[in-house]
Design an enzyme around this catalytic site. Sequence first.
Site, PDB file in Angstrom:
ATOM      1  N   ASP A   1       0.824  -1.214   0.000  1.00  0.00           N
ATOM      2  CA  ASP A   1       0.000   0.000   0.000  1.00  0.00           C
ATOM      3  C   ASP A   1       0.864   1.273   0.000  1.00  0.00           C
ATOM      4  OD1 ASP A   1       0.992   0.172   2.594  1.00  0.00           O
ATOM      5  OD2 ASP A   1      -0.950  -0.057   3.583  1.00  0.00           O
TER       6      ASP A   1
ATOM      7  N   GLU B   1       8.555  14.245   7.818  1.00  0.00           N
ATOM      8  CA  GLU B   1       7.613  13.193   7.401  1.00  0.00           C
ATOM      9  C   GLU B   1       6.552  12.995   8.468  1.00  0.00           C
ATOM     10  OE1 GLU B   1       8.952   8.946   7.476  1.00  0.00           O
ATOM     11  OE2 GLU B   1       8.428   9.025   5.339  1.00  0.00           O
TER      12      GLU B   1
ATOM     13  N   GLU C   1       3.776   0.956   2.125  1.00  0.00           N
ATOM     14  CA  GLU C   1       4.691  -0.120   1.761  1.00  0.00           C
ATOM     15  C   GLU C   1       4.534  -1.311   2.698  1.00  0.00           C
ATOM     16  OE1 GLU C   1       7.631   2.615  -0.531  1.00  0.00           O
ATOM     17  OE2 GLU C   1       8.117   2.791   1.582  1.00  0.00           O
TER      18      GLU C   1
HETATM   19  C1  BGC Z   1       6.343   5.891   3.178  1.00  0.00           C
HETATM   20  C2  BGC Z   1       5.934   6.003   1.726  1.00  0.00           C
HETATM   21  C3  BGC Z   1       6.780   7.033   1.006  1.00  0.00           C
HETATM   22  C4  BGC Z   1       8.249   6.805   1.248  1.00  0.00           C
HETATM   23  C5  BGC Z   1       9.093   7.924   0.687  1.00  0.00           C
HETATM   24  C6  BGC Z   1       7.837   5.663   3.264  1.00  0.00           C
HETATM   25  O1  BGC Z   1       8.231   5.586   4.625  1.00  0.00           O
HETATM   26  O2  BGC Z   1       5.666   4.816   3.787  1.00  0.00           O
HETATM   27  O3  BGC Z   1       4.595   6.389   1.632  1.00  0.00           O
HETATM   28  O4  BGC Z   1       6.494   6.967  -0.355  1.00  0.00           O
HETATM   29  O5  BGC Z   1       8.509   6.719   2.620  1.00  0.00           O
HETATM   30  O6  BGC Z   1       8.718   9.167   1.206  1.00  0.00           O
END
Ligand code: BGC
Length: 361
Positions: free
Chosen positions: A157, A317, A160
């Site tokens: 998803d 993030e 990931e």
């Molecule tokens: C997230 C993803 C994202 C990736 C890069 C991962 O930790 O789960 O949604 O695309 O980081 O930002």
Amino acid sequence: MSLVAHSLDVIRRFQAPSGAYPASPTFSAYRGYSWLRDGAFIAEGASRHGDVAGADAFHAWSARVVGDRAGQVEALVARAARGEPIPAAEMLPTRFTLDGVAGADAWWDFQLDGYGTWLWALREHAARHGTAPAGVEKGVRTAARYLSAFWHRPCYDWWEEHLEQRHVATLGAVHAGLRAAAALGVLSASESAAAGEAVAGIAGLVAREGVTPEGHLRKWLGGDAVDASLLACVEPFGLYPAGHPVGAATVAEVERRLARDGGVYRYLADTFYGGGRWPLLSGLLGWNHARAGRRVEAARYLGWMAAQATPEGDLPEQVAGPLLAPERRREWLERWGPVATPLLWSHGMYLILADELGVTS
Ligand code: BGC
């Protein structure tokens, strides 16, 4: 510098000469890689604020990277047509190096949503600025063939995780991407027909298996949890519009279960870095509010996002604050170091929500 200006600056400054957007230039596990999912939303933010050249370069890069895999896609489609089982590891990658190759580091590969989200963002950009970057046709057709053939397969998803499930947010991204590919006007008649069948198949499957008895979308088919990624099935993917009862119930349920003081958790069982709130998801929820005409709520989410910036203006993030699983934070700090900051996707979502609210500086 305003956070709009700083976000544009971060996105421009770190865009690779190839056109790729790195997910986070400094974070150990992401450094040197670009995701189609992140990049599509980053490009949408840049496109909305007038960085046409930057968004063009990202879309041209994506189209080249995907178009270069046309032969692999043909072979996969042929194998599937013969009824051959295809292991997930042989599907297209989830992320690419900034030069557009698969890269040597292992990852949770096989995610379909990024290909759909990229097509959606390309179409938005092309419609907004009146033209698509040159040479994208092969990439668009390759992505559409791939998604039309494999949309029904389980895959990882947005986060990931859960390779074994069919994720509703992924289905929503594929639905939007195939509609966008058709609207771009470059598909052959048979490609358009296949895309149309897939779009109808997704809508039917989600209506049958993706909605709870309470009337909101499920994180995955057959499950009961919600996930903030489901917001995208309403705005921007439009699988269920905001005015549809399922769309309205999904936004309300995600907000009820996952939003706290302007921040939004991914899902209740999240343990990544202890499970904090993600500014980019506040952007997605605010976007939904803005589109539904709830501007005061939308502005509250924009304000919370801005309050999470570092003194330099960088957006992370996720944010520690109240964690869902505080005992799990340390293991991630030890494994991958401090939370990814800046995360370009967070800045992209800030730009999108700012634009929805008419905040331009
Ligand atoms: C997230 C993803 C994202 C990736 C890069 C991962 O930790 O789960 O949604 O695309 O980081 O930002």
